[in-house]
Design a protein around this motif. Structure first.
Motif: not given
Length: 450
Positions: A91-113
């Motif tokens: 993010s612009a303030d450097g406090e969060h990351v918006e992304g996608t997690f993948r493991q095998g056939n599993y995919t899901a959104p993951l927001r990091l702080g």
């Protein structure tokens, strides 16, 4: 209790993305079909990037990130040991990351702080050896599923036959201690009860830590059969009074205990439901989203706007519509709040995975009506995930009535049964108490009085 991948709570907030530093400690909650899984990442920049990833609710081990690629405001991470990858944008303030997690056939959104990984957390109730009871590492089999469950059996040292119980965890992949935010509630519970003369079995969920099986492809029916296998194992122990074998379940585990008691599971003599749902699950999810949203600062106007859409979406999820048609209907429902794209669209796809749809179709009321064994049910007044008022009312209205049963709402406790100020999810980590001492005493006294 699963947070229902709070799909609509983020519609009123925006995020921006420009180049910032990725160095430091990050954490986020990964949406899985039966709940959420906390993940922690640590990234350091020297001559090259280095880093690790940890799943604190499953293990204390840090797994090396073999690939760390940073380009402007984007990052790509991989762990060969876990077979996982993550791609995100800061993010612009450097406090969060918006992304996608993948493991095998599993995919899901993951927001990091960002978070402070050096912060020392106080957990005064965490048991410390030596213990005044016997501790034994054990395994038992769910032969129907070909799954081996690993756990810990704690038993009083004095010879004799004792009441016994198995601990069944809430939603999401949990180890035997049900670790969350630095707390180990099942270790605390097992320690307290064993000191009071109760044999306790706690175990890693299938596919977690030392247990075999696949968690992500399993549903609440599979988890119930795992619990029954543990119950049979417990009953066979030489120190156990087979006429006093019970189950304590927290959240989804409480739901499992209600379902099994309503089916008159032969080895089950009593149950303790801690913040266990007593409403049809789709109705509970609508109620849960309202309370969680309110605790996170949404206005009544915003909550009123999204509530009917949440209800429509859960009706679609629990329907028999094929996944592609169900997805089309969910997207149509979302048009009134600006549509669903990117991360939100992926969250909708997670809701259409079969284990989640299976869960959404559950109605515990017909099972509660058939319960005839003693039940102790505890709710937290400030619980935003399984709100106490509505769930206690449903349990009281539908329970046939065993004279030894007790149902109680504890003032100021949250979903984890901690003393809380607001009950919001963000408080779980900051509260030092793992389980309210009064509740621990009440459970032990009730079991010993059976």
């Amino acid at each position: 209790m699963r947070i229902a991948f709070i799909i609509l709570l983020t519609l009123f907030y925006s995020c921006r993305g420009v180049s910032q530093s990725f160095e430091g400690a990050w954490k986020g909650d990964l949406a899985v079909p039966t709940g959420s899984l906390p993940l922690h990442f640590s990234l350091q920049k020297g001559d090259t990037w280095t880093g690790t990833m940890r799943s604190p609710s499953q293990t204390r081990l840090d797994f090396k990130l073999n690939v760390i690629e940073v380009a402007g405001d984007s990052i790509h991470l991989q762990s060969a040991a876990l077979g996982m990858s993550y791609k995100g944008r800061i993010s612009a303030d450097g406090e969060h990351v918006e992304g996608t997690f993948r493991q095998g056939n599993y995919t899901a959104p993951l927001r990091l702080g960002r978070y402070d990984s050096t912060q020392t957390v106080k957990r005064p109730q965490e048991p410390v050896a030596p213990f005044p009871y016997n501790v034994k590492e054990v395994t038992f089999e769910n032969t129907a599923s070909e799954v081996t469950l690993a756990g810990t059996l704690t038993q009083p040292k004095a010879p004799g036959k004792y009441p016994a119980l198995i601990l069944v965890s809430g939603s999401g992949p949990q180890n035997r201690n049900s670790e969350l935010e630095g707390h180990k509630p099942f270790e605390v519970l097992a320690d307290y009860l064993t000191r009071q003369g109760v044999v306790v079995l706690r175990y890693d969920d299938r596919g977690v830590a030392q247990s075999t099986g696949n968690f992500l492809q399993s549903n609440i029916g599979d988890f119930s059969r795992d619990a029954l296998a543990g119950l049979r194992f417990l009953k066979a122990q030489a120190t156990v009074d087979s006429t006093r074998v019970g189950m304590i379940g927290h959240s989804e585990g409480g739901l499992i205990s209600l379902l099994l008691a309503g089916q008159h599971a032969p080895d089950l003599k009593f149950i303790v439901s801690l913040a266990g749902p007593s409403l049809p699950i789709d109705s509970l999810m609508v109620l849960q989203l309202y309370h969680v949203g309110k605790s996170q600062g949404m206005s009544e106007k915003q909550l009123a706007k999204v509530r009917p859409i949440n209800r429509k979406n859960f009706e679609v999820v629990k329907s028999d519509l094929p996944a592609p048609k169900a997805m089309t209907q969910l997207l149509e429902n979302m048009k009134s709040v600006g549509g669903a794209s990117g991360t939100l669209r992926k969250e909708l796809q997670v809701m259409l995975l079969e284990p989640y749809r299976y869960f959404m179709r559950i109605d515990p009321v017909p099972f509660i009506q058939k319960i005839n064994i003693p039940l102790y049910a505890a709710f937290g007044e400030k619980d935003v995930q399984v709100p106490a008022k509505e769930n206690q009312e449903s349990l009281v209205a539908n329970l046939a009535g065993n004279p030894q049963s007790r149902i109680k709402t504890y003032a100021n406790l949250n979903h984890l049964l901690q003393p809380a100020k607001t009950g919001g999810l963000q408080e779980y980590y900051t509260i030092e108490t793992t389980i309210d001492p009064t509740l621990l005493k009440d459970i032990a006294d009730w079991i010993k009085g059976l």
